[in-house]
Design an enzyme around this catalytic site. Structure first.
Site, PDB file in Angstrom:
ATOM      1  CB  ALA A   1      -0.970  -0.022   1.169  1.00  0.00           C
ATOM      2  CB  SER A   2       0.156   4.674   1.137  1.00  0.00           C
ATOM      3  OG  SER A   2      -1.001   4.743   0.349  1.00  0.00           O
ATOM      4  CB  THR A   3       4.363   1.428   3.582  1.00  0.00           C
ATOM      5  OG1 THR A   3       4.234   0.251   2.774  1.00  0.00           O
ATOM      6  CG2 THR A   3       3.356   1.382   4.719  1.00  0.00           C
TER       7      THR A   3
END
Length: 658
Positions: free
Chosen positions: A329-331
């Protein structure tokens, strides 16, 4: 009248015949005596050493003596794997007058089951009566005390003590340490192939997973021997010589058991993993996967009931989630931003208009941002602070999958980190070649956009995220994650340890070193700026933290569908992700958190507080002034902070993958 012929004996001829025969017999006997003496000479003189050795092999036996297994400690000297005495009840049948009667009495006294009695009497039939035979493999302290009081009634029956592996922290360390269990046929065959079977002649257990397996050769030690004299029946008469075994080396790990406890407490009731690492050395400070299981159950042979309970659990406790793949995801947005800067696709000032969605020209489908109404004009800092999907959809489109995958592979995604356990997964870093090899299909632009927000086929392990973040905060210096800190010989001074030196991997070199600081500064703002997605979890922290949130889509939904965690099956709910490091100016710890199938909220709401607890424990009462000053003290306005893209708004259309 007939005449009678009288034959006269020739005594002289008979005497000569007798003499000749006697001489021949004498010569034959003499020859046989010479042959006999020749054989005696050959046996006693020429072949003396050969037959003496064979004689001694019948008279002298070498009995193997197992070495004590090395102990395992955490970085502060707390013992994690011990050797604990285990007491069994053994019997020498020939020393017992009435075996059946005595066994019945002992069984009634110690509450020994009928199955164990049957197994004992089967062993009696197979073994010699002067050999000891196990009646009960594991006596409790109460049983030992009860038998000791009554031992005088049972000649030939005694308590036999031996050391077995014991893990004081049980479930807390299993996925790191692994466990020791009985040597099975597969293990025995492998030892034979490796030429190590002789060193395990008296050993019953071997490392099966984790550190116990990876460092088996160091922990096991070297076998010893007891030289004994036996009679023709194999009974030991006396001990001639004794060569003690060399115990295995003790290991000191980089783990901090207190951090491990905090990780377990923070993940209580959740499925997920926490990895914390020292970016200066690559040493793993904490690595916990929840739920776990107790390795002690396997040491003595796990029961069918316990095995079925672990194996059939829907929470899959056997899986080490810290080294298994999750959608990042956005990590991974900071790493993608760095790629954009490095490739010259964006600059810190590059702005993208976010109306709440992104659309490819000529296609009807819209790729939605987590904020339905959008973020307006977004530059690099704001894109990371607010985790703006639209910005990274556009960035991914401009970069293309080849440039993305090439840079991400340099950070270690899609490859093994090299940590010293065997259970690690390489996860998946998708590319055009990967999809062609895996599915024999072409790569689509829509898939590139999904990769731009850490979705599609892309998976990472929490350990890979930790290593990648370490590379980022170290400005390209790549550390090998490891659990082993040092070794020591048990016979030496306990304060003398041999430090293990780990070589760094080839560094990741950028065209412009300023790009490191640009991305790290944006992660710093993500925690320190009021209203940023990672601000709330670190409100009031005494140390200067930086981080990035993520909410990973698990199940795909259609363009016109709306995600609702309450009505979605538990195993299809979003995962919460979070990465963080502190202090900002000189990082001492990096943390990655993954939590599966959260009921509501995103990475900031669910995984962020877990990272906060780990860092609070690590820094203790140390106060590290933030460069943002009073911004570490939150205001009332942050009560309604915007966490990383809400699940229902993050979903991509199934059509968009094409």
């Amino acid at each position: 009248m007939a005449k009678r012929r009288i034959t006269m004996r020739n005594h002289s001829a008979e005497a000569n015949l007798f003499a000749r025969r006697t001489f021949i017999i004498f010569i034959g006997v003499l020859v046989l005596i010479l042959v006999l003496f020749n054989n005696i000479y050959s046996l006693q003189v020429n072949s003396f050493e050969k037959y003496q050795t064979r004689s001694n092999s019948n008279r002298i036996k070498l009995l193997p003596v197992a070495p004590n297994r090395g102990l395992i400690y955490d970085r502060n000297g707390v013992i994690l794997a011990d050797n604990k005495p285990v007491y069994s009840l053994a019997v020498i049948p020939e020393q017992t007058d009435n075996l059946q009667e005595n066994i019945d009495e002992i069984s009634a006294l110690l509450n020994i089951s009928d199955d164990r009695k049957k197994s004992f009497f089967k062993s009696v039939k197979r073994k010699r009566r002067f050999k000891q035979i196990e009646l009960h493999p594991r006596l409790s302290e109460q049983q030992v005390a009860l038998f000791s009081v009554n031992q005088h009634k049972f000649p030939g029956v005694f308590v036999d003590a031996r050391l077995k592996r014991y893990y004081p922290f049980g479930k807390l360390t299993t996925h790191n340490l692994g466990y020791v269990a009985r040597i099975n046929r597969k293990d025995a065959n492998q030892l034979e192939i490796d030429g190590k079977s002789e060193n395990y002649a008296a050993t019953h257990g071997i490392g099966k997973l984790g550190i116990e397996k990876y460092y088996e050769d160091i922990l096991h030690g070297t076998i010893g021997h007891q030289e004994v004299e036996v009679n023709s029946r194999g009974r030991v008469i006396r001990t001639l010589d004794y060569k003690p075994p060399t115990p295995g080396k003790d290991l000191t790990l980089t783990l901090d058991i207190e951090l491990q406890m905090i990780a377990k407490r923070a993940l209580a009731g959740k499925r997920g993993a926490v990895v914390a690492m020292d970016p200066r050395t690559g040493g793993i400070l904490a690595m916990y996967s929840n739920p776990s299981y107790d390795g002690n159950l396997f040491v003595h042979g796990i029961s069918t009931k316990n095995w079925n309970k672990i194996r059939n659990s829907k929470d899959l406790p056997l899986i080490n989630r810290s080294v298994q793949g999750y959608p990042p995801a956005s990590t991974v947005k900071p790493f993608l931003a760095l790629t954009g800067l490095e490739e010259g696709v964006i600059t810190p000032e590059t702005r993208v208009w976010d109306p709440g969605w992104y659309q490819l020209k000529g296609l009807p489908n819209k790729y939605r941002d987590w904020k339905k109404w959008g973020h307006g004009w977004v530059d690099l800092n704001k894109a990371i602070e607010q985790s703006c999907n639209t910005y990274f959809f556009d960035l991914a489109f401009k970069l293309g999958i080849t440039k993305i995958s090439t840079m991400m592979e340099r950070f270690g995604f899609g490859d093994y980190t090299g940590i010293d356990i065997h259970e690690e997964s390489s996860a998946i870093m998708p590319s055009v070649a990967w999809k062609r090899a895996r599915y024999n299909k072409s790569w689509y632009t829509g898939e590139t956009l999904s990769v731009g927000i850490g979705q599609s086929y892309w998976t990472v392990t929490p350990l890979q995220l930790t290593q990648a973040l370490t590379t980022l905060v170290n400005h390209g210096k790549r550390k090998v994650p490891h659990l082993l800190k040092s070794t020591k010989e048990p016979s030496r001074d306990p304060n003398v340890e041999e430090e293990v030196i780990y070589e760094e991997q080839a560094p990741l070199v950028l065209k412009n070193d300023e790009h490191w600081d640009l991305v790290l500064n944006a992660m710093h703002r993500t925690v320190q700026e009021i209203g940023a997605t990672a601000h709330a979890p670190f409100k009031g922290a005494k140390y200067d933290a930086s981080g990035k949130t993520g909410s990973a889509q698990v199940a795909r939904i259609k363009q016109d569908e709306k995600y609702d965690a309450k009505t979605t099956k538990e195993n299809q709910r979003d995962n919460a992700m979070f990465i963080a490091f502190a202090p900002y100016n000189a990082p001492e710890i990096v943390v990655s958190v993954a939590i599966e199938n959260v009921a509501k909220g995103g990475g900031g709401t669910n995984a962020g507080p877990v990272a906060r607890q780990i860092m609070d424990q690590y820094f203790g009462n140390r106060e590290i002034t933030s460069s943002y000053g009073s911004s570490t003290t939150d205001s009332d306005s942050i009560a309604n902070h915007q966490h990383d893209h809400s699940p229902q708004q993050q979903k991509l259309s199934s059509d968009n993958a094409e």
